[in-house]
Scaffold this motif. Structure first.
Motif, PDB file in Angstrom:
ATOM      1  N   ALA A 156      26.057  -8.972 -10.612  1.00 56.26           N
ATOM      2  CA  ALA A 156      26.473  -7.639 -10.218  1.00 56.26           C
ATOM      3  C   ALA A 156      27.975  -7.557 -10.466  1.00 56.26           C
ATOM      4  O   ALA A 156      28.699  -8.530 -10.264  1.00 56.26           O
ATOM      5  CB  ALA A 156      26.175  -7.391  -8.752  1.00 56.26           C
ATOM      6  N   MET A 157      28.441  -6.395 -10.885  1.00 58.96           N
ATOM      7  CA  MET A 157      29.850  -6.230 -11.234  1.00 58.96           C
ATOM      8  C   MET A 157      30.478  -5.142 -10.372  1.00 58.96           C
ATOM      9  O   MET A 157      29.788  -4.223  -9.900  1.00 58.96           O
ATOM     10  CB  MET A 157      29.993  -5.857 -12.708  1.00 58.96           C
ATOM     11  CG  MET A 157      29.392  -6.852 -13.673  1.00 58.96           C
ATOM     12  SD  MET A 157      30.201  -8.462 -13.623  1.00 58.96           S
ATOM     13  CE  MET A 157      31.862  -8.031 -14.168  1.00 58.96           C
ATOM     14  N   GLY A 158      31.769  -5.237 -10.205  1.00 58.08           N
ATOM     15  CA  GLY A 158      32.444  -4.226  -9.406  1.00 58.08           C
ATOM     16  C   GLY A 158      33.919  -4.116  -9.745  1.00 58.08           C
ATOM     17  O   GLY A 158      34.483  -4.967 -10.435  1.00 58.08           O
ATOM     18  N   TRP A 159      34.502  -3.028  -9.261  1.00 50.45           N
ATOM     19  CA  TRP A 159      35.945  -2.811  -9.359  1.00 50.45           C
ATOM     20  C   TRP A 159      36.489  -2.633  -7.959  1.00 50.45           C
ATOM     21  O   TRP A 159      35.915  -1.892  -7.146  1.00 50.45           O
ATOM     22  CB  TRP A 159      36.258  -1.571 -10.194  1.00 50.45           C
ATOM     23  CG  TRP A 159      35.991  -1.727 -11.649  1.00 50.45           C
ATOM     24  CD1 TRP A 159      34.850  -1.366 -12.321  1.00 50.45           C
ATOM     25  CD2 TRP A 159      36.879  -2.260 -12.629  1.00 50.45           C
ATOM     26  NE1 TRP A 159      34.969  -1.669 -13.654  1.00 50.45           N
ATOM     27  CE2 TRP A 159      36.219  -2.214 -13.863  1.00 50.45           C
ATOM     28  CE3 TRP A 159      38.172  -2.772 -12.584  1.00 50.45           C
ATOM     29  CZ2 TRP A 159      36.805  -2.663 -15.054  1.00 50.45           C
ATOM     30  CZ3 TRP A 159      38.756  -3.220 -13.755  1.00 50.45           C
ATOM     31  CH2 TRP A 159      38.076  -3.160 -14.978  1.00 50.45           C
TER      32      TRP A 159
ATOM     33  N   PHE B 188      35.222   8.954 -10.677  1.00 50.17           N
ATOM     34  CA  PHE B 188      35.147   7.666 -11.362  1.00 50.17           C
ATOM     35  C   PHE B 188      33.697   7.362 -11.732  1.00 50.17           C
ATOM     36  O   PHE B 188      32.763   7.716 -10.997  1.00 50.17           O
ATOM     37  CB  PHE B 188      35.645   6.545 -10.450  1.00 50.17           C
ATOM     38  CG  PHE B 188      37.132   6.545 -10.198  1.00 50.17           C
ATOM     39  CD1 PHE B 188      37.942   7.615 -10.537  1.00 50.17           C
ATOM     40  CD2 PHE B 188      37.725   5.441  -9.588  1.00 50.17           C
ATOM     41  CE1 PHE B 188      39.296   7.600 -10.293  1.00 50.17           C
ATOM     42  CE2 PHE B 188      39.084   5.407  -9.341  1.00 50.17           C
ATOM     43  CZ  PHE B 188      39.875   6.489  -9.681  1.00 50.17           C
ATOM     44  N   THR B 189      33.527   6.645 -12.847  1.00 50.52           N
ATOM     45  CA  THR B 189      32.192   6.241 -13.287  1.00 50.52           C
ATOM     46  C   THR B 189      32.226   4.798 -13.773  1.00 50.52           C
ATOM     47  O   THR B 189      33.043   4.457 -14.638  1.00 50.52           O
ATOM     48  CB  THR B 189      31.690   7.136 -14.423  1.00 50.52           C
ATOM     49  OG1 THR B 189      31.712   8.505 -14.016  1.00 50.52           O
ATOM     50  CG2 THR B 189      30.261   6.753 -14.809  1.00 50.52           C
ATOM     51  N   ILE B 190      31.351   3.973 -13.212  1.00 47.45           N
ATOM     52  CA  ILE B 190      31.229   2.599 -13.667  1.00 47.45           C
ATOM     53  C   ILE B 190      30.038   2.489 -14.609  1.00 47.45           C
ATOM     54  O   ILE B 190      29.023   3.174 -14.440  1.00 47.45           O
ATOM     55  CB  ILE B 190      31.064   1.621 -12.473  1.00 47.45           C
ATOM     56  CG1 ILE B 190      31.157   0.168 -12.929  1.00 47.45           C
ATOM     57  CG2 ILE B 190      29.769   1.882 -11.712  1.00 47.45           C
ATOM     58  CD1 ILE B 190      31.215  -0.839 -11.798  1.00 47.45           C
ATOM     59  N   SER B 191      30.174   1.627 -15.612  1.00 51.32           N
ATOM     60  CA  SER B 191      29.073   1.382 -16.549  1.00 51.32           C
ATOM     61  C   SER B 191      29.207  -0.043 -17.071  1.00 51.32           C
ATOM     62  O   SER B 191      30.269  -0.660 -16.954  1.00 51.32           O
ATOM     63  CB  SER B 191      29.100   2.394 -17.695  1.00 51.32           C
ATOM     64  OG  SER B 191      30.304   2.290 -18.440  1.00 51.32           O
ATOM     65  N   ARG B 192      28.101  -0.543 -17.633  1.00 53.42           N
ATOM     66  CA  ARG B 192      28.134  -1.887 -18.198  1.00 53.42           C
ATOM     67  C   ARG B 192      27.414  -1.890 -19.528  1.00 53.42           C
ATOM     68  O   ARG B 192      26.394  -1.213 -19.694  1.00 53.42           O
ATOM     69  CB  ARG B 192      27.544  -2.914 -17.236  1.00 53.42           C
ATOM     70  CG  ARG B 192      26.081  -2.757 -16.914  1.00 53.42           C
ATOM     71  CD  ARG B 192      25.666  -3.643 -15.732  1.00 53.42           C
ATOM     72  NE  ARG B 192      25.788  -5.059 -16.043  1.00 53.42           N
ATOM     73  CZ  ARG B 192      25.744  -6.024 -15.124  1.00 53.42           C
ATOM     74  NH1 ARG B 192      25.568  -5.715 -13.849  1.00 53.42           N
ATOM     75  NH2 ARG B 192      25.861  -7.287 -15.467  1.00 53.42           N
ATOM     76  N   ASP B 193      27.949  -2.661 -20.453  1.00 47.23           N
ATOM     77  CA  ASP B 193      27.353  -2.835 -21.776  1.00 47.23           C
ATOM     78  C   ASP B 193      26.934  -4.293 -21.891  1.00 47.23           C
ATOM     79  O   ASP B 193      27.770  -5.177 -22.074  1.00 47.23           O
ATOM     80  CB  ASP B 193      28.373  -2.461 -22.861  1.00 47.23           C
ATOM     81  CG  ASP B 193      27.767  -2.453 -24.252  1.00 47.23           C
ATOM     82  OD1 ASP B 193      26.844  -3.249 -24.510  1.00 47.23           O
ATOM     83  OD2 ASP B 193      28.239  -1.678 -25.094  1.00 47.23           O
TER      84      ASP B 193
ATOM     85  N   VAL C 230      32.178  -4.509 -18.613  1.00 51.01           N
ATOM     86  CA  VAL C 230      31.990  -3.437 -17.642  1.00 51.01           C
ATOM     87  C   VAL C 230      33.184  -2.501 -17.739  1.00 51.01           C
ATOM     88  O   VAL C 230      34.310  -2.949 -17.992  1.00 51.01           O
ATOM     89  CB  VAL C 230      31.809  -3.986 -16.208  1.00 51.01           C
ATOM     90  CG1 VAL C 230      33.046  -4.729 -15.740  1.00 51.01           C
ATOM     91  CG2 VAL C 230      31.443  -2.885 -15.234  1.00 51.01           C
ATOM     92  N   TYR C 231      32.925  -1.215 -17.570  1.00 54.01           N
ATOM     93  CA  TYR C 231      33.957  -0.197 -17.724  1.00 54.01           C
ATOM     94  C   TYR C 231      34.133   0.597 -16.441  1.00 54.01           C
ATOM     95  O   TYR C 231      33.208   0.729 -15.641  1.00 54.01           O
ATOM     96  CB  TYR C 231      33.578   0.775 -18.854  1.00 54.01           C
ATOM     97  CG  TYR C 231      33.352   0.113 -20.181  1.00 54.01           C
ATOM     98  CD1 TYR C 231      32.064  -0.189 -20.615  1.00 54.01           C
ATOM     99  CD2 TYR C 231      34.421  -0.201 -21.017  1.00 54.01           C
ATOM    100  CE1 TYR C 231      31.841  -0.791 -21.839  1.00 54.01           C
ATOM    101  CE2 TYR C 231      34.203  -0.815 -22.248  1.00 54.01           C
ATOM    102  CZ  TYR C 231      32.911  -1.106 -22.646  1.00 54.01           C
ATOM    103  OH  TYR C 231      32.709  -1.710 -23.868  1.00 54.01           O
TER     104      TYR C 231
END
Length: 120
Positions: free
Chosen positions: A33-36, A67-72, A78-79
């Motif tokens: 899982a990713m986060g900012w 804000f919008t988080i996304s992952r490639d 992750v953006y």
């Protein structure tokens, strides 16, 4: 060893936009899982947004709708797209990777941070 490298920070005027990137390496990106998170001067680090392995997202109230988080998965990246920026968004932004082995054994990794300054 997991390594996270953030980029994309800078100086922007109020109402402007920035896109942060976090490049992940050293393990299987898809299982994390990713986060900012962000930390403003004199304040504690706070959660901005997270995205699960399945793509579910969660946002702090202060950034919902902006804000919008996304992952490639293919790019192991992750953006964080940040729009309608406000001076109170000024902070060092940190990328986080989380891998839950068991509820009592959770691995966290952090990037070095990237500065975002919103000012006219």
């Amino acid at each position: 060893q997991v390594r996270l490298v953030e980029s994309g920070g800078g100086l922007v005027q109020p109402g402007g936009s920035l896109r942060l990137s976090c490049a992940f390496s050293g393990s299987a990106f898809s299982i994390y899982a990713m986060g900012w998170y962000r930390q403003a001067p004199g304040k504690q680090r706070e959660l901005v947004t997270t995205i699960t392995r399945g793509g579910s997202t969660n946002y702090a109230d202060s950034v919902i709708g902006r804000f919008t988080i996304s992952r490639d998965i293919a790019k192991n990246t992750v953006y964080l797209q940040m729009d309608s920026l406000k001076p109170e968004d000024t902070a060092v932004y940190y990328c986080n990777a989380e891998h839950v082995i068991t509820p009592y054994n959770v691995h966290h990794y952090w990037g070095q941070g990237t500065q975002v300054t919103v000012s006219s």
